[in-house]
Design a protein around this motif. Structure first.
Motif, short mmCIF file in Angstrom:
data_model
loop_
_atom_site.label_atom_id
_atom_site.label_comp_id
_atom_site.label_asym_id
_atom_site.label_seq_id
_atom_site.Cartn_x
_atom_site.Cartn_y
_atom_site.Cartn_z
N GLY A 172 5.36 11.95 1.76
CA GLY A 172 4.71 13.24 1.63
C GLY A 172 3.60 13.50 2.63
O GLY A 172 2.69 14.29 2.36
N ASN A 173 3.66 12.87 3.80
CA ASN A 173 2.67 13.11 4.85
C ASN A 173 3.20 14.18 5.81
O ASN A 173 4.40 14.43 5.89
CB ASN A 173 2.37 11.81 5.60
CG ASN A 173 1.86 10.73 4.66
OD1 ASN A 173 0.74 10.82 4.17
ND2 ASN A 173 2.68 9.72 4.40
N LYS A 174 2.29 14.80 6.56
CA LYS A 174 2.70 15.93 7.41
C LYS A 174 1.93 15.96 8.72
O LYS A 174 0.71 15.80 8.74
CB LYS A 174 2.47 17.23 6.65
CG LYS A 174 2.86 18.49 7.41
CD LYS A 174 2.47 19.74 6.65
CE LYS A 174 3.23 19.87 5.34
NZ LYS A 174 2.94 21.16 4.66
N ALA A 175 2.66 16.17 9.82
CA ALA A 175 2.06 16.52 11.10
C ALA A 175 2.39 17.99 11.32
O ALA A 175 3.51 18.34 11.68
CB ALA A 175 2.63 15.65 12.23
N ILE A 229 -0.40 7.79 10.04
CA ILE A 229 -0.90 6.80 11.00
C ILE A 229 -0.55 7.23 12.42
O ILE A 229 0.57 7.68 12.68
CB ILE A 229 -0.26 5.41 10.76
CG1 ILE A 229 -0.49 4.92 9.34
CG2 ILE A 229 -0.80 4.39 11.76
CD1 ILE A 229 0.31 3.67 9.01
N ILE A 230 -1.49 7.08 13.34
CA ILE A 230 -1.19 7.17 14.77
C ILE A 230 -1.59 5.86 15.42
O ILE A 230 -2.70 5.36 15.20
CB ILE A 230 -1.85 8.37 15.45
CG1 ILE A 230 -1.41 8.46 16.91
CG2 ILE A 230 -3.36 8.34 15.32
CD1 ILE A 230 -1.75 9.78 17.58
N PHE A 231 -0.68 5.27 16.18
CA PHE A 231 -0.93 4.01 16.87
C PHE A 231 -1.24 4.28 18.33
O PHE A 231 -0.53 5.06 18.98
CB PHE A 231 0.28 3.08 16.78
CG PHE A 231 0.57 2.58 15.40
CD1 PHE A 231 -0.36 1.83 14.70
CD2 PHE A 231 1.78 2.86 14.79
CE1 PHE A 231 -0.10 1.35 13.43
CE2 PHE A 231 2.06 2.39 13.51
CZ PHE A 231 1.12 1.64 12.83
N SER A 246 0.82 -1.21 0.00
CA SER A 246 0.00 0.00 0.00
C SER A 246 0.85 1.26 0.00
O SER A 246 2.01 1.25 0.40
CB SER A 246 -0.92 0.01 1.23
OG SER A 246 -1.80 -1.09 1.22
N THR A 247 0.22 2.35 -0.46
CA THR A 247 0.85 3.67 -0.40
C THR A 247 -0.03 4.59 0.43
O THR A 247 -1.22 4.71 0.18
CB THR A 247 1.02 4.26 -1.81
OG1 THR A 247 1.91 3.44 -2.57
CG2 THR A 247 1.57 5.67 -1.75
N LEU A 248 0.58 5.26 1.41
CA LEU A 248 -0.10 6.28 2.21
C LEU A 248 0.65 7.58 1.95
O LEU A 248 1.80 7.74 2.37
CB LEU A 248 -0.08 5.93 3.70
CG LEU A 248 -1.00 4.79 4.15
CD1 LEU A 248 -0.34 3.44 3.84
CD2 LEU A 248 -1.28 4.87 5.64
N SER A 249 0.02 8.51 1.23
CA SER A 249 0.72 9.69 0.75
C SER A 249 -0.15 10.93 0.80
O SER A 249 -1.35 10.87 0.53
CB SER A 249 1.19 9.45 -0.69
OG SER A 249 1.89 10.56 -1.20
N LEU A 301 3.55 6.89 17.42
CA LEU A 301 3.10 6.01 18.49
C LEU A 301 2.85 6.89 19.70
O LEU A 301 3.78 7.51 20.22
CB LEU A 301 4.14 4.95 18.83
CG LEU A 301 4.31 3.79 17.85
CD1 LEU A 301 4.95 4.23 16.55
CD2 LEU A 301 5.14 2.68 18.49
N ASP A 302 1.61 7.00 20.15
CA ASP A 302 1.33 7.95 21.22
C ASP A 302 1.91 7.48 22.55
O ASP A 302 2.36 6.34 22.70
CB ASP A 302 -0.16 8.26 21.30
CG ASP A 302 -1.01 7.13 21.88
OD1 ASP A 302 -0.48 6.24 22.56
OD2 ASP A 302 -2.23 7.14 21.64
#
Length: 203
Positions: free
Chosen positions: A42-45, A24-26, A5-8, A55-56
């Protein structure tokens, strides 16, 4: 489980520095997660930690990444690629490059009370405030890793085959024949024929 999979291009807007996770947050006390043959790019927080994965602080489970590319993600706090609060993470046969954190750990930020095991993995060309560009914290090495900048990182465990302080000489993110886009090793890369399969039968 996430496979092939791609998460972008995802964004997390939480303003708490300890939260985030652009893709993703676990969370959870007994959770198990497995990501394989996938790319997070290319994801951003925006104002938080973990540009791609977070991971919280209450997480007490396990996360395993195998044949995963984490690239070009951005965090407004720590961990441009991966921010690890608690729990256990194992990264094998993977690539963590070109990620950016405003604070510490351009590639990976690790909480001192957690464990982060890395084998046959490239961590390079990440940027932060200068404290720990590629990895912030202690790495439990399984061997055969390439880590370009070790500032801010402490490496324990098996150091056989590790390459430190060298550029992996990677190509751009593109289709190299697998299920998702990856960074190929270019001609002359010091990582060519220097890895260990750890049971994997595909490149």
């Amino acid at each position: 489980t996430i496979e092939d999979s791609t998460l972008s291009g995802n964004t997390a807007g939480d303003t708490s520095p300890t939260l985030g996770g652009g893709a993703i947050i676990f969370s959870g006390t007994a959770s198990k997660f497995f990501i394989s043959n996938s790319t997070l790019s290319g994801n951003k927080a925006t104002s938080a930690s973990g540009g791609a994965i977070c991971l919280d602080s209450g997480f007490a489970g396990t996360v395993a990444l195998q044949n995963v590319t984490v690239t070009a993600n951005t965090a407004g706090a720590n961990g441009g690629g991966i921010n690890k609060g608690n729990g256990s993470v194992t990264v094998t046969n993977s690539t963590v490059v070109n990620n950016t954190a405003v604070r510490d750990g351009g590639g990976v930020w690790r909480n001192s009370s957690s464990t982060f095991t890395v084998g046959n993995t490239i961590i390079a060309n990440n940027t932060d405030d200068g404290t720990a560009p590629d990895f912030n914290g202690t790495i439990n090495s399984s061997g055969y890793n390439l880590i370009k900048n070790t500032r801010g990182a402490t490496i324990t465990g098996t150091t056989t085959g590790n390459l430190l302080g060298v550029d992996p000489n990677l190509g751009p993110l593109q289709n190299n024949g697998g299920p998702t886009q990856t960074h190929a090793l270019l001609s002359g890369s010091p990582a060519i024929d220097k890895g260990e399969s750890f049971g994997s039968t595909t490149d």
